[in-house]
Design an enzyme around this catalytic site. Structure first.
Site, PDB file in Angstrom:
ATOM      1  N   SER A   1       6.377  -0.187  10.012  1.00 16.16           N
ATOM      2  CA  SER A   1       4.873  -0.036   9.725  1.00 16.16           C
ATOM      3  C   SER A   1       4.836   1.333   9.175  1.00 16.16           C
ATOM      4  O   SER A   1       5.198   2.350   9.632  1.00 16.16           O
ATOM      5  CB  SER A   1       3.857  -0.472  10.544  1.00 16.16           C
ATOM      6  OG  SER A   1       2.726  -0.133  10.501  1.00 16.16           O
TER       7      SER A   1
ATOM      8  N   MET B   1       0.741  -1.275  -0.065  1.00 18.13           N
ATOM      9  CA  MET B   1       0.079   0.176   0.028  1.00 18.13           C
ATOM     10  C   MET B   1       0.720   1.293   0.096  1.00 18.13           C
ATOM     11  O   MET B   1       0.335   2.316   0.252  1.00 18.13           O
ATOM     12  CB  MET B   1      -0.917  -0.115   1.248  1.00 18.13           C
ATOM     13  CG  MET B   1      -1.985  -1.292   1.195  1.00 18.13           C
ATOM     14  SD  MET B   1      -3.407  -1.042   1.927  1.00 18.13           S
ATOM     15  CE  MET B   1      -2.872  -0.519   3.712  1.00 18.13           C
TER      16      MET B   1
ATOM     17  N   HIS C   1       9.140  -3.624   3.254  1.00 11.92           N
ATOM     18  CA  HIS C   1       8.821  -3.765   2.006  1.00 11.92           C
ATOM     19  C   HIS C   1       9.787  -3.859   1.112  1.00 11.92           C
ATOM     20  O   HIS C   1       9.948  -4.942   0.294  1.00 11.92           O
ATOM     21  CB  HIS C   1       8.142  -2.291   1.753  1.00 11.92           C
ATOM     22  CG  HIS C   1       6.907  -2.058   2.218  1.00 11.92           C
ATOM     23  ND1 HIS C   1       6.595  -0.929   2.844  1.00 11.92           N
ATOM     24  CD2 HIS C   1       5.718  -2.604   2.350  1.00 11.92           C
ATOM     25  CE1 HIS C   1       5.357  -0.598   3.454  1.00 11.92           C
ATOM     26  NE2 HIS C   1       4.762  -1.797   3.203  1.00 11.92           N
TER      27      HIS C   1
HETATM   28  P1  AMP Z   1       1.484  -2.909   3.351  1.00 14.41           P
HETATM   29  O1  AMP Z   1       1.977  -1.649   2.591  1.00 14.41           O
HETATM   30  O2  AMP Z   1       1.362  -2.466   4.681  1.00 14.41           O
HETATM   31  O3  AMP Z   1       0.128  -3.336   3.142  1.00 14.41           O
HETATM   32  O4  AMP Z   1       2.460  -4.124   3.462  1.00 14.41           O
HETATM   33  C1  AMP Z   1       2.933  -4.588   2.104  1.00 14.41           C
HETATM   34  C2  AMP Z   1       3.614  -6.070   2.323  1.00 14.41           C
HETATM   35  O5  AMP Z   1       4.929  -5.634   3.217  1.00 14.41           O
HETATM   36  C3  AMP Z   1       2.599  -6.820   3.349  1.00 14.41           C
HETATM   37  O6  AMP Z   1       3.153  -8.301   2.990  1.00 14.41           O
HETATM   38  C4  AMP Z   1       3.346  -6.789   4.867  1.00 14.41           C
HETATM   39  O7  AMP Z   1       3.223  -7.777   5.648  1.00 14.41           O
HETATM   40  C5  AMP Z   1       4.895  -6.394   4.379  1.00 14.41           C
HETATM   41  N1  AMP Z   1       5.401  -5.708   5.535  1.00 14.41           N
HETATM   42  C6  AMP Z   1       4.895  -4.701   6.246  1.00 14.41           C
HETATM   43  N2  AMP Z   1       5.768  -4.376   7.118  1.00 14.41           N
HETATM   44  C7  AMP Z   1       6.659  -5.323   7.312  1.00 14.41           C
HETATM   45  C8  AMP Z   1       7.864  -5.306   7.927  1.00 14.41           C
HETATM   46  N3  AMP Z   1       8.119  -4.568   9.084  1.00 14.41           N
HETATM   47  N4  AMP Z   1       8.671  -6.353   7.800  1.00 14.41           N
HETATM   48  C9  AMP Z   1       8.377  -7.485   6.700  1.00 14.41           C
HETATM   49  N5  AMP Z   1       7.331  -6.895   5.822  1.00 14.41           N
HETATM   50  C10 AMP Z   1       6.408  -6.020   6.053  1.00 14.41           C
END
Ligand code: AMP
Length: 287
Positions: free
Chosen positions: A185, A30, A37
């Protein structure tokens, strides 16, 4: 790096790569990309010929009172980061192309979607399962990469890929953390300095619980109590959705620790909802 905004063009581009025998690694996000990421992007690059990253803030996975409108966005910064990582394709569709007028098909993964975060965010996993199904159909990856940080999301996606006979291999990658242990995050950007400091309580409580398990304690209710007390003692914690000890396959709450165990937490710090988890795998001794 090619930037594609139209699903049909993304689909045709992927078909072209597949016809040429190339493997495609896919990282759906996102946006507001951080090292977590980027670790998925690096892994995808290592394991595939072509790496496609999507940035799409999916309206369907946010509840009416959640932060869809405020969700941080940084298209310029993200594009620069992905360019540096040498991603091959950035897929950045407009919401109207993903959910055009008349859109009426949704994917629901029963049971495991109802537990943990699903109990507090009722339509969340329906939105996640729907968009991931669409993205996998559009990007047609050989492998798709997800972070363990969103543990429940990974098992919902594995289940849907299995149940719907989809082709992609789902690869789950470790959680990347800040130096003080806070899981990276995009939502950490909402925290002010005091809240950011307080947020370390989440990792501390997971470590404390994991240490109790490693020391031989098997009473999951006791461990849950220690986790909840630790979190609620922190004045900046304004709400506790859940904190406890779960079966990592079914996500049901455990009363006794017998094998692999998921410690999972969802708390609010101010108005920011943060989640984190830790998988505790007992060392098996063979003689
Ligand atoms: P998001 O943009 O939050 O939807 O995350 C996109 C992808 O990145 C998802 O598969 C999340 O689980 C992964 N992700 C987010 N934060 C982390 C993190 N701290 N370590 C590893 N992967 C992450």
């Amino acid at each position: 790096m090619e930037i594609i905004r139209i699903p049909r063009i993304m689909q045709d581009t992927s078909k072209g790569h597949i016809l040429r025998g190339r493997t495609i690694g896919f990282v759906p996000t996102m946006g507001v990309l951080h090292e977590g990421h980027l670790s998925l992007v690096r892994r995808a690059k290592q394991e595939n010929d072509i790496t496609t990253v999507s940035i799409f803030v999916n309206p369907a996975q946010f509840g009416p009172s959640e932060d869809f409108k405020q969700y941080p966005r940084d298209i310029e910064g993200d594009t620069a980061k992905l360019f540096r990582e040498e991603a091959d394709i950035l897929f950045m569709p407009d919401a109207l192309l993903i959910y055009p007028e008349g859109f009426s098909t949704y994917v629901e993964v029963e049971k495991i979607s109802e537990r943990l975060c699903g109990a507090f965010r009722p339509a969340h996993f329906k939105g996640v399962a729907t968009v991931v199904t669409k993205l996998l159909n559009i990007v047609k990856p050989t492998k798709a990469y997800f972070g363990r940080k969103d543990f429940q999301q990974t098992i919902v996606i594995k289940q849907l890929v299995k149940d719907l006979d989809m082709d992609a291999d789902i690869v789950v990658c470790p959680t990347l953390r800040e130096q003080d242990g806070l899981a990276m995050s995009s939502r950490n950007a909402y925290l002010d300095i005091r809240q950011r400091e307080a947020a370390t309580v989440i990792y501390k409580c997971l470590i404390e619980a994991a240490d109790l398990i490693k020391s031989g304690i098997i009473d999951a209710n006791y461990i849950k109590g220690v986790m909840q007390d630790g979190l609620l003692k922190e004045p900046a914690v304004s709400g506790l959705d859940y904190a406890g000890v779960y079966d990592p396959v079914t996500l049901s709450e455990l009363s006794e620790i017998k094998g692999d165990t998921l410690l999972a937490v969802a708390v609010k710090i101010g108005n920011t909802r943060l989640i984190d988890n830790m998988l505790v795998i007992p060392v098996r001794k063979y003689e």
